[in-house]
Design an enzyme around this catalytic site. Structure first.
Site: not given
Length: 319
Positions: A17-18, A38, A81, A119, A143, A147, A208-209
């Site tokens: 997504f990012v 990959r 994730a 994160s 997770y 990170k 927001s993205i």
């Protein structure tokens, strides 16, 4: 870095997504990008400024990419994730060992800057006061711990080389077709006529993205970004109830948001296995942005309302 020639970027995670959104923005801004992948089937974005490299492992893809170009800036977005089936060792293998390998390789090849998307969970899962970049890390989950370990590996590699690091810790990222909790909220708003989340009196930071991509792009060349850890958000702290209300408004739904006491809501959610998911988005997680703003002279270009309206438009038009 030269002010006359844009640096060549090597990037992982472009199918995510990012990554997909960042790749499109970098091409618009005139950067040349090599992506490491990959699976060919996951990569959809094509552009004259982008070269995609495919291999079963990133190491081989990186070697292929470097046959054709140098690496000025490495942007590492790929990783494991939040997934319930992943173990601690899974997170360590992907988020720590792979990151360490790529950072070492980038440093050896003369890469000038390594940008890592981390994160806010590295700071902790909740706080009564806003998190800052100088806080002592307190990751609570596998997770987040992975990170934080990745951050430490990157910093150690950069300390023993000429490569700079930039570490970015975002909170919940939202935008059109975003995975995770945001898309769950959007689906809930679209499919449920009445939502009992109106009485959640917490404070949260979101990003927001669009604002996140803007921030990442600034850190590619800004001299003040070198060897810094940044927290980034929309700079608007609101309650989860307010956020859901804004989703309802932006997505033009007639969903009714009502208040139920947590003493009633929590047992009901526990019965259907949703208690932890809701607790995650109803805790207090806010971010202090002074460092990001002062060092980089950056402000979020869009408000939450503008970002949600843009997201709703893109989703409805499948852009």
């Amino acid at each position: 870095m030269s002010v006359f020639k844009k640096p060549h970027i090597i990037m992982t995670g472009c199918s995510g997504f990012v990554g997909n959104n960042l790749l499109m923005k970098l091409c618009e801004s005139g950067y040349k990008v090599s992506t490491l992948n990959r699976k060919k089937s996951l990569v959809s974005f094509q552009h004259k400024s982008v070269s995609h490299y495919y291999a079963d492992d990133f190491a081989t893809a990186l070697e292929d990419a470097l046959k054709n170009s140098s690496c000025d800036v490495f942007i590492h977005l790929a990783g494991a994730a939040h997934k319930p089936e992943l173990t601690e060792s899974d997170y360590l293998k992907v988020n720590v060992e792979l990151t360490k390998y790529l950072a070492r390789k980038a440093a050896m090849l003369g890469c000038k800057r390594f940008i890592q998307l981390s994160s806010i969970g590295v700071n902790g899962s909740s706080s009564s006061t806003p998190f800052t970049a100088s806080d002592i890390p307190a990751p609570k989950e596998s997770y987040s711990r992975s990170k934080y370990l990745a951050e430490q590996e990157i910093q150690a590699i950069c300390a023993s080389s000429d490569m700079e690091y930039v570490i970015i810790r975002p909170p919940l990222i939202y935008g059109p077709f975003a995975p995770g909790n945001f898309q769950k909220l959007v689906r809930l708003v679209k499919k449920t006529p009445i939502i009992p989340m109106g009485g959640i009196d917490n404070q949260r930071s979101f990003v927001s993205i669009y604002n996140l991509i803007s921030f990442i792009e600034v850190t590619i060349e800004h001299p003040n970004a070198a060897n810094e850890v940044f927290l980034v958000s929309d700079e608007q702290d609101i309650s989860t109830s307010d956020f859901v209300n804004k989703i309802i408004s932006s997505y033009k739904q007639r969903t009714l948001l009502i208040s139920l006491p947590w003493s009633i809501l929590r047992p009901a959610l526990k019965l259907i296995g949703k208690e932890k998911a809701l607790e995650k988005i109803t805790s207090n997680v806010t971010i202090e942005m002074n460092k990001s703003i002062s060092l980089l002279d950056w402000k979020p270009p869009l408000t939450i309302e503008e970002s949600l309206e843009k997201s709703a438009f893109h989703e409805s038009n499948k852009i």
